[in-house]
Design an enzyme around this catalytic site. Structure first.
Site, PDB file in Angstrom:
ATOM      1  N   GLU A  96       1.555   3.122   2.491  1.00  0.00           N
ATOM      2  CA  GLU A  96       2.340   3.110   3.938  1.00  0.00           C
ATOM      3  C   GLU A  96       3.555   2.783   4.055  1.00  0.00           C
ATOM      4  OE1 GLU A  96      -0.785   3.449   3.526  1.00  0.00           O
ATOM      5  OE2 GLU A  96      -1.751   4.707   4.570  1.00  0.00           O
ATOM      6  N   CYS A 112      -1.528  -0.892   7.138  1.00  0.00           N
ATOM      7  CA  CYS A 112      -0.697  -0.122   7.214  1.00  0.00           C
ATOM      8  C   CYS A 112      -0.698   0.359   8.785  1.00  0.00           C
ATOM      9  CB  CYS A 112      -0.900   1.311   6.194  1.00  0.00           C
ATOM     10  SG  CYS A 112      -0.698   0.311   4.435  1.00  0.00           S
ATOM     11  N   HIS A 142       0.829  -0.852  -0.343  1.00  0.00           N
ATOM     12  CA  HIS A 142      -0.310   0.146   0.338  1.00  0.00           C
ATOM     13  C   HIS A 142       1.401   1.499  -0.402  1.00  0.00           C
ATOM     14  CE1 HIS A 142      -3.979  -1.754   1.300  1.00  0.00           C
ATOM     15  NE2 HIS A 142      -3.282  -2.246   0.291  1.00  0.00           N
ATOM     16  N   SER A 161      -7.236   8.277   4.464  1.00  0.00           N
ATOM     17  CA  SER A 161      -6.914   7.142   5.948  1.00  0.00           C
ATOM     18  C   SER A 161      -5.941   5.681   5.779  1.00  0.00           C
ATOM     19  CB  SER A 161      -8.296   7.396   7.118  1.00  0.00           C
ATOM     20  OG  SER A 161      -8.306   7.075   7.510  1.00  0.00           O
ATOM     21  N   CYS A 166      -5.591   1.926   6.033  1.00  0.00           N
ATOM     22  CA  CYS A 166      -6.448   0.377   6.607  1.00  0.00           C
ATOM     23  C   CYS A 166      -5.839  -0.155   7.449  1.00  0.00           C
ATOM     24  CB  CYS A 166      -6.027  -0.543   5.460  1.00  0.00           C
ATOM     25  SG  CYS A 166      -3.963  -1.341   4.887  1.00  0.00           S
TER      26      CYS A 166
HETATM   27 ZN   LIG Z   1      -2.924   0.497   3.442  1.00  0.00          ZN
END
Ligand SMILES: [Zn+2]
Length: 150
Positions: free
Chosen positions: A54, A84, A52, A79, A81
């Site tokens: 991040e 992350c 992802h 935002s 998940c």
């Molecule tokens: Zn994530």
């Protein structure tokens, strides 16, 4: 550089990701005013289950001492998940700046419950980027957030 300027690095990563056919989510890990790693969601590009925005930024930043993570801020366009969020808690990142949480609400409460400072910019640019993407690629988006395809 201020929060908006660092967030713009994450936005740029998200736009590169979209131009690659990927999911437009970007992130940047910053400590002491220096970008340690800027990354983007690479599920499509690399067939990755874990990159992802991040986690990709963390990967690109490489191995950092605990003290560095402890004074780092993660900038992310969306935002974060639970995956992350878990990675950021593991490494002791103390501050997270989020572009928007209108199209997806991640685990912000979990971050706060661990004493992480969470700042939501509510950027129109970030909302628009995700809204356009979700409208164009609903199946890809459901896959990214672990939802069955509608
Ligand atoms: Zn994530």
């Amino acid at each position: 550089m201020n929060d908006l300027e660092f967030l713009s690095i994450a936005v740029e990563q998200a736009r590169v990701g979209r131009s690659e056919g990927g999911i437009p989510i970007g992130a940047a890990l910053v400590a002491d005013g220096v970008v340690l790693g800027a990354g983007r969601n690479r599920r499509v590009q690399e067939g990755s289950a874990i990159h992802h925005g991040e986690t990709n930024a963390l990967e690109i930043a490489g191995r950092q001492p605990a003290e560095v993570y402890g004074r780092s801020t993660m900038y992310t366009t969306l935002s974060p998940c639970h995956m992350c969020t878990g990675a950021m808690l593991l490494y002791g990142i103390k501050r997270v700046v989020i572009g928007e949480n209108r199209t997806f609400m991640g685990a912000e409460d979990l971050l706060r419950s661990h004493g992480v400072e969470v700042v939501v910019i509510d950027s129109e640019e970030c909302v628009q980027m995700m809204t356009d993407f979700i409208a164009a690629e609903p199946s890809l988006w459901n896959e990214d957030i672990g939802e069955p395809d509608a």
